[in-house]
Scaffold this active site. Structure first.
Site, PDB file in Angstrom:
ATOM      1  N   TYR A  95       0.833  -1.226   0.000  1.00  0.00           N
ATOM      2  CA  TYR A  95       0.000   0.000   0.000  1.00  0.00           C
ATOM      3  C   TYR A  95       0.858   1.263   0.000  1.00  0.00           C
ATOM      4  O   TYR A  95       0.450   2.303  -0.513  1.00  0.00           O
ATOM      5  CB  TYR A  95      -0.977  -0.010   1.190  1.00  0.00           C
ATOM      6  N   GLU A 137      -8.446  -6.739   4.991  1.00  0.00           N
ATOM      7  CA  GLU A 137      -7.690  -7.865   4.424  1.00  0.00           C
ATOM      8  C   GLU A 137      -7.023  -8.685   5.539  1.00  0.00           C
ATOM      9  O   GLU A 137      -6.935  -9.908   5.436  1.00  0.00           O
ATOM     10  CB  GLU A 137      -6.683  -7.349   3.373  1.00  0.00           C
TER      11      GLU A 137
HETATM   12  C1  HEM Z   1      -6.320   2.143  -1.609  1.00  0.00           C
HETATM   13  C2  HEM Z   1      -5.631   1.459  -2.493  1.00  0.00           C
HETATM   14  C3  HEM Z   1      -6.242   0.561  -3.536  1.00  0.00           C
HETATM   15  C4  HEM Z   1      -7.392   0.691  -4.248  1.00  0.00           C
HETATM   16  C5  HEM Z   1      -8.420   1.819  -4.188  1.00  0.00           C
HETATM   17  C6  HEM Z   1      -7.487  -0.455  -5.136  1.00  0.00           C
HETATM   18  C7  HEM Z   1      -8.528  -0.672  -6.017  1.00  0.00           C
HETATM   19  C8  HEM Z   1      -8.665  -1.795  -6.798  1.00  0.00           C
HETATM   20  C9  HEM Z   1      -9.791  -2.072  -7.661  1.00  0.00           C
HETATM   21  C10 HEM Z   1     -10.976  -1.149  -7.886  1.00  0.00           C
HETATM   22  C11 HEM Z   1      -9.581  -3.269  -8.238  1.00  0.00           C
HETATM   23  C12 HEM Z   1     -10.516  -4.000  -9.217  1.00  0.00           C
HETATM   24  C13 HEM Z   1     -11.416  -4.887  -8.393  1.00  0.00           C
HETATM   25  C14 HEM Z   1     -12.434  -5.666  -9.186  1.00  0.00           C
HETATM   26  O1  HEM Z   1     -12.486  -5.571 -10.377  1.00  0.00           O
HETATM   27  O2  HEM Z   1     -13.213  -6.415  -8.593  1.00  0.00           O
HETATM   28  C15 HEM Z   1      -8.326  -3.770  -7.752  1.00  0.00           C
HETATM   29  C16 HEM Z   1      -7.731  -4.942  -8.149  1.00  0.00           C
HETATM   30  C17 HEM Z   1      -6.421  -5.230  -7.899  1.00  0.00           C
HETATM   31  N1  HEM Z   1      -5.596  -4.602  -7.016  1.00  0.00           N
HETATM   32 FE1  HEM Z   1      -6.022  -2.983  -5.906  1.00  0.00          FE
HETATM   33  N2  HEM Z   1      -6.393  -1.231  -4.939  1.00  0.00           N
HETATM   34  C18 HEM Z   1      -5.611  -0.663  -3.986  1.00  0.00           C
HETATM   35  C19 HEM Z   1      -4.426  -1.154  -3.508  1.00  0.00           C
HETATM   36  C20 HEM Z   1      -3.727  -2.187  -4.074  1.00  0.00           C
HETATM   37  C21 HEM Z   1      -2.392  -2.594  -3.704  1.00  0.00           C
HETATM   38  C22 HEM Z   1      -1.553  -1.974  -2.598  1.00  0.00           C
HETATM   39  C23 HEM Z   1      -2.048  -3.611  -4.533  1.00  0.00           C
HETATM   40  C24 HEM Z   1      -0.714  -4.322  -4.584  1.00  0.00           C
HETATM   41  C25 HEM Z   1       0.315  -3.819  -5.185  1.00  0.00           C
HETATM   42  C26 HEM Z   1      -3.174  -3.875  -5.400  1.00  0.00           C
HETATM   43  C27 HEM Z   1      -3.254  -4.881  -6.342  1.00  0.00           C
HETATM   44  C28 HEM Z   1      -4.378  -5.207  -7.066  1.00  0.00           C
HETATM   45  C29 HEM Z   1      -4.421  -6.281  -8.045  1.00  0.00           C
HETATM   46  C30 HEM Z   1      -3.262  -7.198  -8.416  1.00  0.00           C
HETATM   47  C31 HEM Z   1      -5.706  -6.291  -8.573  1.00  0.00           C
HETATM   48  C32 HEM Z   1      -6.236  -7.185  -9.698  1.00  0.00           C
HETATM   49  C33 HEM Z   1      -5.798  -6.545 -10.996  1.00  0.00           C
HETATM   50  C34 HEM Z   1      -6.215  -7.264 -12.252  1.00  0.00           C
HETATM   51  O3  HEM Z   1      -7.045  -8.177 -12.223  1.00  0.00           O
HETATM   52  O4  HEM Z   1      -5.691  -6.853 -13.283  1.00  0.00           O
HETATM   53  N3  HEM Z   1      -4.164  -2.986  -5.092  1.00  0.00           N
HETATM   54  N4  HEM Z   1      -7.793  -2.859  -6.866  1.00  0.00           N
END
Ligand code: HEM
Ligand code: FAD
Length: 401
Positions: A95, A137
């Site tokens: 994060y 988480e």
């Molecule tokens: C406040 C911070 C964050 C927000 C607002 C956020 C938001 C999101 C959203 C909206 C999705 C798509 C969810 C869905 O389609 O159901 C997602 C997926 C994902 N997030 Fe986050 N995220 C955050 C932090 C992080 C962090 C720290 C990581 C790790 C480096 C991360 C890694 C991922 C990955 C790997 C996916 C799936 C991507 C894919 O399928 O291509 N996220 N996140």
């Protein structure tokens, strides 16, 4: 808690966010993945290319800014994202990386509008959101670990059986290498699968819905081969290179899309193509446990060649009076038999089965491509079905319907 001044400043940047659009999150991901290339082992680079993930993140960031004075409305979205994050094994330290690149993105794209006070307000707002995710988480990881048969992180599973379900879909039966039990899941949930396909320069993580009822000792997933201008990495690797006896890394079951119905509640399962996988898990669970309500299986696919689990559903329909199935073939082939193999030709139209379905008090579960899910949602809304009774899953980054 954010101060009212911080809230005011974040709200004042909403027009700026809106005018930047998904360019903001595209730039953010490019920046982050070039500075922290180790994250290419975590993110699906094809969701970057297609724009699906930048769009999903943009929607989340804008939604956060718009609701920053009333965060409770975001709880369902937070839950969906946190569940998905656990299937990628996202950790608290990551994060910090995301936060750093988000703030630097605002600094670099917003020009003069990125005043110190704007950057400070967004830093505080991001910290709050990150804390909400990290805390949720943490709870989910602990629950996955403490459940009977549960675990934390990735666990090696052996492919004990690979079974062809149609021209495009193959099932994989997975047993843990340690021979111990596996945790139950809620029908509709998915596993994260991690592999290092030789066809990719990176580790790849994908989600696959569990396609059978929980049984305490093994899991089944059913995977569609994704072809196109460039073939999908993981699905083709699973079909072509992963054999019985091979070991793959599996993350614990996760997901906010799952069946929860009272014993008598009518349940309507609506799917297109490979979207039938979570529905199978729901159906098989309902048939095994004490559910007494009526069950409707509504499925759409291209034709008989790609119609997976057709015999299985037909046999269950004969066996269980309360199960009724209707199938649409978009383009039936000459060997497909009307009334026997399929009920309707063309795209699914729910109005054709309006009379058949016991809509009163029913819960509707839907999975398929976004336009399909959108169509189902619109029809059900036209029928007067309450939002709370409509549940859906999309096999990729979520966008609002
Ligand atoms: C406040 C911070 C964050 C927000 C607002 C956020 C938001 C999101 C959203 C909206 C999705 C798509 C969810 C869905 O389609 O159901 C997602 C997926 C994902 N997030 Fe986050 N995220 C955050 C932090 C992080 C962090 C720290 C990581 C790790 C480096 C991360 C890694 C991922 C990955 C790997 C996916 C799936 C991507 C894919 O399928 O291509 N996220 N996140
Ligand atoms: C919650 C959830 C549950 C899921 N459950 C299932 C399930 O039960 N069964 C199932 O089969 N799938 C399921 N999926 C989808 C699955 O996770 C994968 O997204 C899917 O298998 C495709 O992955 P891939 O690596 O083969 O394709 P990727 O490599 O990720 O590519 C994605 C798509 O882009 C196309 N593509 C790639 N590169 C290019 C390019 N350069 N130009 C044009 N097109 C390109 C590919 O052909 C493919 O169609 C689920 C997804 C989610 C989020």
């Amino acid at each position: 808690m954010l101060s009212s001044e911080t809230i005011r400043i974040v709200q004042s940047t909403i027009p700026l966010l809106e005018s930047a659009g998904t360019e903001l999150t595209r730039y953010f991901y490019q920046r982050m993945l070039s500075h922290n290339p180790e994250l290419k082992d975590v993110f699906n680079l094809n969701h970057q290319r297609s724009g699906g993930q930048p769009a999903a993140l943009f929607e989340a960031v804008l939604g956060y800014a718009r609701n920053i004075d009333n965060l409770s409305v975001l709880s369902a979205v937070v839950e969906r994202i946190a569940q998905k994050h656990t299937s990628f094994l996202i950790t608290p330290d990551q994060y910090q990386i995301v936060g750093y690149h988000l703030i630097e993105t605002i600094r670099e794209l917003a020009g003069e509008a990125a005043t110190d006070e704007v950057l400070q307000a967004w830093t505080e707002a991001y910290q709050l959101l990150a804390t909400i995710f990290i805390e949720r988480e943490k709870v989910l990881y602990a629950e996955q670990e403490q459940a009977g048969g549960g675990w934390r992180g990735s666990r090696p599973f052996k492919v004990v059986c690979k079974s062809r379900e149609s021209d495009l879909i193959t099932s994989f039966y997975l047993e843990p290498v340690d021979g111990k039990p596996v945790m139950d899941f809620r029908p509709g949930q998915y596993l994260g699968i991690k592999l290092r396909p030789a066809t990719s320069a990176y580790a790849e993580i994908r989600q696959y819905s569990l396609s059978d009822a929980p049984n305490g000792c093994s899991y089944r997933i059913s995977v569609k081969r994704e072809t196109g201008e460039v073939d999908g990495i993981m699905s083709n690797w699973l079909h072509d290179a992963v054999s019985e006896g091979d070991v793959i890394e599996v993350m614990p079951p996760a997901g906010d899309f799952f069946l929860s119905a009272e014993e008598e509640t009518p349940v309507v399962l609506i799917s297109a193509g490979v979207g039938l996988t979570p529905m199978l898990s729901m159906l098989n669970t309902q048939l095994q446990n004490g559910h007494h309500g009526s069950l409707f299986w509504l499925h759409a696919c291209e034709n008989g060649q790609v119609h997976a689990f057709a015999d299985d559903i037909r046999a269950k329909e004969k066996q269980h009076e309360r199960l009724k199935s209707r199938v649409w073939y978009n383009h039936p082939s000459t060997v497909d038999r009307p009334a026997e193999d399929y009920d309707f030709s063309g795209l699914m139209s729910l109005d054709k089965v309006r009379e058949l379905i016991d809509v009163h008090g029913a819960h509707f579960y839907c999975c398929g491509p976004t336009p399909f899910v959108k169509m189902v949602n619109e029809t059900l809304t036209d029928w007067g079905i309450e939002e709370d009774s409509i549940h859906y899953e999309i096999f990729g980054p979520h966008s609002s319907l």
